[in-house]
Design a protein around this motif. Structure first.
Motif, PDB file in Angstrom:
ATOM      1  N   THR A   1     -90.409  -5.977  21.335  1.00 39.83           N
ATOM      2  CA  THR A   1     -89.756  -4.692  21.627  1.00 39.83           C
ATOM      3  C   THR A   1     -89.667  -4.403  23.126  1.00 39.83           C
ATOM      4  N   ARG A   2     -90.317  -5.239  23.927  1.00 40.74           N
ATOM      5  CA  ARG A   2     -90.202  -5.048  25.382  1.00 40.74           C
ATOM      6  C   ARG A   2     -88.787  -5.404  25.867  1.00 40.74           C
ATOM      7  N   TYR A   3     -88.057  -6.206  25.048  1.00 42.10           N
ATOM      8  CA  TYR A   3     -86.752  -6.699  25.505  1.00 42.10           C
ATOM      9  C   TYR A   3     -85.591  -6.063  24.737  1.00 42.10           C
ATOM     10  N   LEU A   4     -84.443  -6.096  25.354  1.00 39.87           N
ATOM     11  CA  LEU A   4     -83.208  -5.614  24.737  1.00 39.87           C
ATOM     12  C   LEU A   4     -82.851  -6.493  23.543  1.00 39.87           C
ATOM     13  N   THR A   5     -82.333  -5.884  22.493  1.00 38.80           N
ATOM     14  CA  THR A   5     -81.788  -6.663  21.381  1.00 38.80           C
ATOM     15  C   THR A   5     -80.296  -6.902  21.654  1.00 38.80           C
ATOM     16  N   GLU A   6     -79.667  -7.677  20.791  1.00 46.23           N
ATOM     17  CA  GLU A   6     -78.227  -7.911  20.973  1.00 46.23           C
ATOM     18  C   GLU A   6     -77.455  -6.596  20.859  1.00 46.23           C
ATOM     19  N   SER A   7     -77.880  -5.734  19.951  1.00 45.15           N
ATOM     20  CA  SER A   7     -77.135  -4.476  19.823  1.00 45.15           C
ATOM     21  C   SER A   7     -77.386  -3.575  21.032  1.00 45.15           C
ATOM     22  N   ASP A   8     -78.605  -3.647  21.614  1.00 43.80           N
ATOM     23  CA  ASP A   8     -78.864  -2.927  22.876  1.00 43.80           C
ATOM     24  C   ASP A   8     -77.930  -3.431  23.981  1.00 43.80           C
ATOM     25  N   LEU A   9     -77.747  -4.745  24.015  1.00 43.05           N
ATOM     26  CA  LEU A   9     -76.874  -5.323  25.047  1.00 43.05           C
ATOM     27  C   LEU A   9     -75.443  -4.817  24.896  1.00 43.05           C
ATOM     28  N   ARG A  10     -74.997  -4.727  23.630  1.00 42.91           N
ATOM     29  CA  ARG A  10     -73.641  -4.214  23.405  1.00 42.91           C
ATOM     30  C   ARG A  10     -73.541  -2.749  23.834  1.00 42.91           C
ATOM     31  N   GLU A  11     -74.620  -2.003  23.570  1.00 40.87           N
ATOM     32  CA  GLU A  11     -74.628  -0.588  23.973  1.00 40.87           C
ATOM     33  C   GLU A  11     -74.554  -0.478  25.508  1.00 40.87           C
ATOM     34  N   LEU A  12     -75.349  -1.283  26.184  1.00 37.28           N
ATOM     35  CA  LEU A  12     -75.308  -1.272  27.653  1.00 37.28           C
ATOM     36  C   LEU A  12     -73.915  -1.633  28.162  1.00 37.28           C
ATOM     37  N   ALA A  13     -73.344  -2.675  27.554  1.00 39.80           N
ATOM     38  CA  ALA A  13     -72.040  -3.156  28.012  1.00 39.80           C
ATOM     39  C   ALA A  13     -70.943  -2.116  27.807  1.00 39.80           C
ATOM     40  N   SER A  14     -71.176  -1.181  26.868  1.00 39.63           N
ATOM     41  CA  SER A  14     -70.152  -0.167  26.595  1.00 39.63           C
ATOM     42  C   SER A  14     -70.219   0.996  27.585  1.00 39.63           C
ATOM     43  N   LEU A  15     -71.270   1.048  28.399  1.00 34.10           N
ATOM     44  CA  LEU A  15     -71.411   2.142  29.364  1.00 34.10           C
ATOM     45  C   LEU A  15     -70.490   1.909  30.562  1.00 34.10           C
ATOM     46  N   PRO A  16     -70.107   3.001  31.240  1.00 40.16           N
ATOM     47  CA  PRO A  16     -69.215   2.832  32.387  1.00 40.16           C
ATOM     48  C   PRO A  16     -69.889   2.066  33.529  1.00 40.16           C
ATOM     49  N   ASN A  17     -69.173   1.130  34.111  1.00 38.43           N
ATOM     50  CA  ASN A  17     -69.639   0.414  35.304  1.00 38.43           C
ATOM     51  C   ASN A  17     -70.934  -0.374  35.117  1.00 38.43           C
ATOM     52  N   VAL A  18     -71.121  -0.891  33.885  1.00 39.82           N
ATOM     53  CA  VAL A  18     -72.258  -1.777  33.647  1.00 39.82           C
ATOM     54  C   VAL A  18     -71.713  -3.185  33.378  1.00 39.82           C
ATOM     55  N   VAL A  19     -72.267  -4.157  34.080  1.00 38.61           N
ATOM     56  CA  VAL A  19     -71.858  -5.546  33.877  1.00 38.61           C
ATOM     57  C   VAL A  19     -73.086  -6.336  33.425  1.00 38.61           C
ATOM     58  N   ILE A  20     -72.880  -7.204  32.431  1.00 41.21           N
ATOM     59  CA  ILE A  20     -73.979  -8.030  31.933  1.00 41.21           C
ATOM     60  C   ILE A  20     -73.733  -9.470  32.363  1.00 41.21           C
TER      61      ILE A  20
ATOM     62  N   TYR B   1     -84.947  -6.163  30.023  1.00 40.08           N
ATOM     63  CA  TYR B   1     -85.982  -5.295  29.454  1.00 40.08           C
ATOM     64  C   TYR B   1     -85.366  -4.081  28.757  1.00 40.08           C
ATOM     65  N   GLN B   2     -86.059  -3.637  27.730  1.00 40.60           N
ATOM     66  CA  GLN B   2     -85.673  -2.438  26.987  1.00 40.60           C
ATOM     67  C   GLN B   2     -85.535  -1.231  27.922  1.00 40.60           C
ATOM     68  N   SER B   3     -86.376  -1.195  28.960  1.00 40.34           N
ATOM     69  CA  SER B   3     -86.362  -0.062  29.887  1.00 40.34           C
ATOM     70  C   SER B   3     -85.052   0.027  30.672  1.00 40.34           C
ATOM     71  N   THR B   4     -84.310  -1.076  30.742  1.00 41.25           N
ATOM     72  CA  THR B   4     -83.011  -1.005  31.411  1.00 41.25           C
ATOM     73  C   THR B   4     -82.098  -0.039  30.665  1.00 41.25           C
ATOM     74  N   LEU B   5     -82.204  -0.066  29.323  1.00 39.27           N
ATOM     75  CA  LEU B   5     -81.392   0.838  28.504  1.00 39.27           C
ATOM     76  C   LEU B   5     -82.031   2.222  28.374  1.00 39.27           C
ATOM     77  N   SER B   6     -83.353   2.248  28.165  1.00 42.38           N
ATOM     78  CA  SER B   6     -83.997   3.540  27.856  1.00 42.38           C
ATOM     79  C   SER B   6     -84.284   4.378  29.105  1.00 42.38           C
ATOM     80  N   VAL B   7     -84.575   3.738  30.226  1.00 39.13           N
ATOM     81  CA  VAL B   7     -84.949   4.486  31.441  1.00 39.13           C
ATOM     82  C   VAL B   7     -83.837   4.463  32.495  1.00 39.13           C
ATOM     83  N   ALA B   8     -83.383   3.261  32.841  1.00 41.63           N
ATOM     84  CA  ALA B   8     -82.428   3.142  33.949  1.00 41.63           C
ATOM     85  C   ALA B   8     -81.046   3.679  33.591  1.00 41.63           C
TER      86      ALA B   8
END
Ligand SMILES: [Zn+2]
Length: 216
Positions: A91-110, A59-66
């Motif tokens: 728009t409720r879900y992460l896009t591929e670029s959102d996933l890359r952004e999440l993956a670039s954060l410290p201690n996040v595993v996809i 979900y998009q909220s994983t990136l925007s909220v969590a």
């Protein structure tokens, strides 16, 4: 195990928590973890003492909220993303670029969560192979890094599916069974504790402390 944290508008879905409730839960759990000299840990192939946070579906909220909150609190987390959801344009879900952004954060595993989110135990052997490989290939391509974990959509799996997952390169996999990961024999059927939209911060803590283990 979390799913969606919504957008702040009311929802009756037990898997859509409000952002404010999620924050309250994390703050309460963080205090308790510190008081008990416990740790938040990154979910990996071997069990380790501590609390690991996971989000299913993508979900998009994983990136925007969590993510902002968890990164600020220094809490590792794991995101299991479903390919068809992330490619849906919804728009409720992460896009591929959102996933890359999440993956670039410290201690996040996809990790993967199926190509279509269909229950794996109800499909033909051919469809099973396709689900396992397409979901992993897509994520590896998108993230340009190895993907070693998955969670079973709908918690649906059998011992044969766990074997197939391992053969497809998944080193560990989460189920939706209630419980804790305490033995490497659970590596391909890691249990979790489900957190729902009506769980107060106190209930969340009690679930982590084992008060809900009667559900096992
Ligand atoms: Zn799911």
């Amino acid at each position: 195990m979390y799913h969606d944290l919504g957008d702040g508008s009311p929802s009756r879905d037990i898997y859509v928590l409000s952002p404010s409730l999620f924050r309250a839960q994390m703050e309460t759990v963080t205090e308790w973890v510190a008081s008990q000299q416990l740790h938040f840990v990154s979910l990996g192939s071997d069990p380790q003492p501590g609390i690991a946070i996971t989000f299913d579906d993508g979900y998009q909220s994983t990136l925007s909220v969590a993510a902002p909150l968890l990164v600020r609190l220094g809490i590792p987390f794991h995101v299991f993303a479903t390919r068809s959801y992330c490619l849906s344009g919804n728009t409720r879900y992460l896009t591929e670029s959102d996933l890359r952004e999440l993956a670039s954060l410290p201690n996040v595993v996809i990790g993967a969560h199926g190509a279509t989110h269909a229950p794996l135990a109800q499909m033909s052997a051919d469809d099973l192979q396709r689900e396992l490989s397409e979901s992993r290939d897509w994520l590896q391509q998108t993230l340009q890094r190895p993907v070693e974990s998955m969670s079973y959509p709908h918690g649906s799996f059998t011992p044969a599916i766990a074997d197939a997952a391992q053969k497809h390169g998944y080193h560990y996999a989460c189920s939706s069974k209630v419980g804790t990961y305490h033995s490497a024999s659970q590596r391909l059927s890691i249990p979790r504790i489900d957190i729902w939209s009506r769980d107060s911060a106190r209930t969340t803590l009690r679930k982590l402390q084992g008060s809900w283990d009667w559900m096992l």
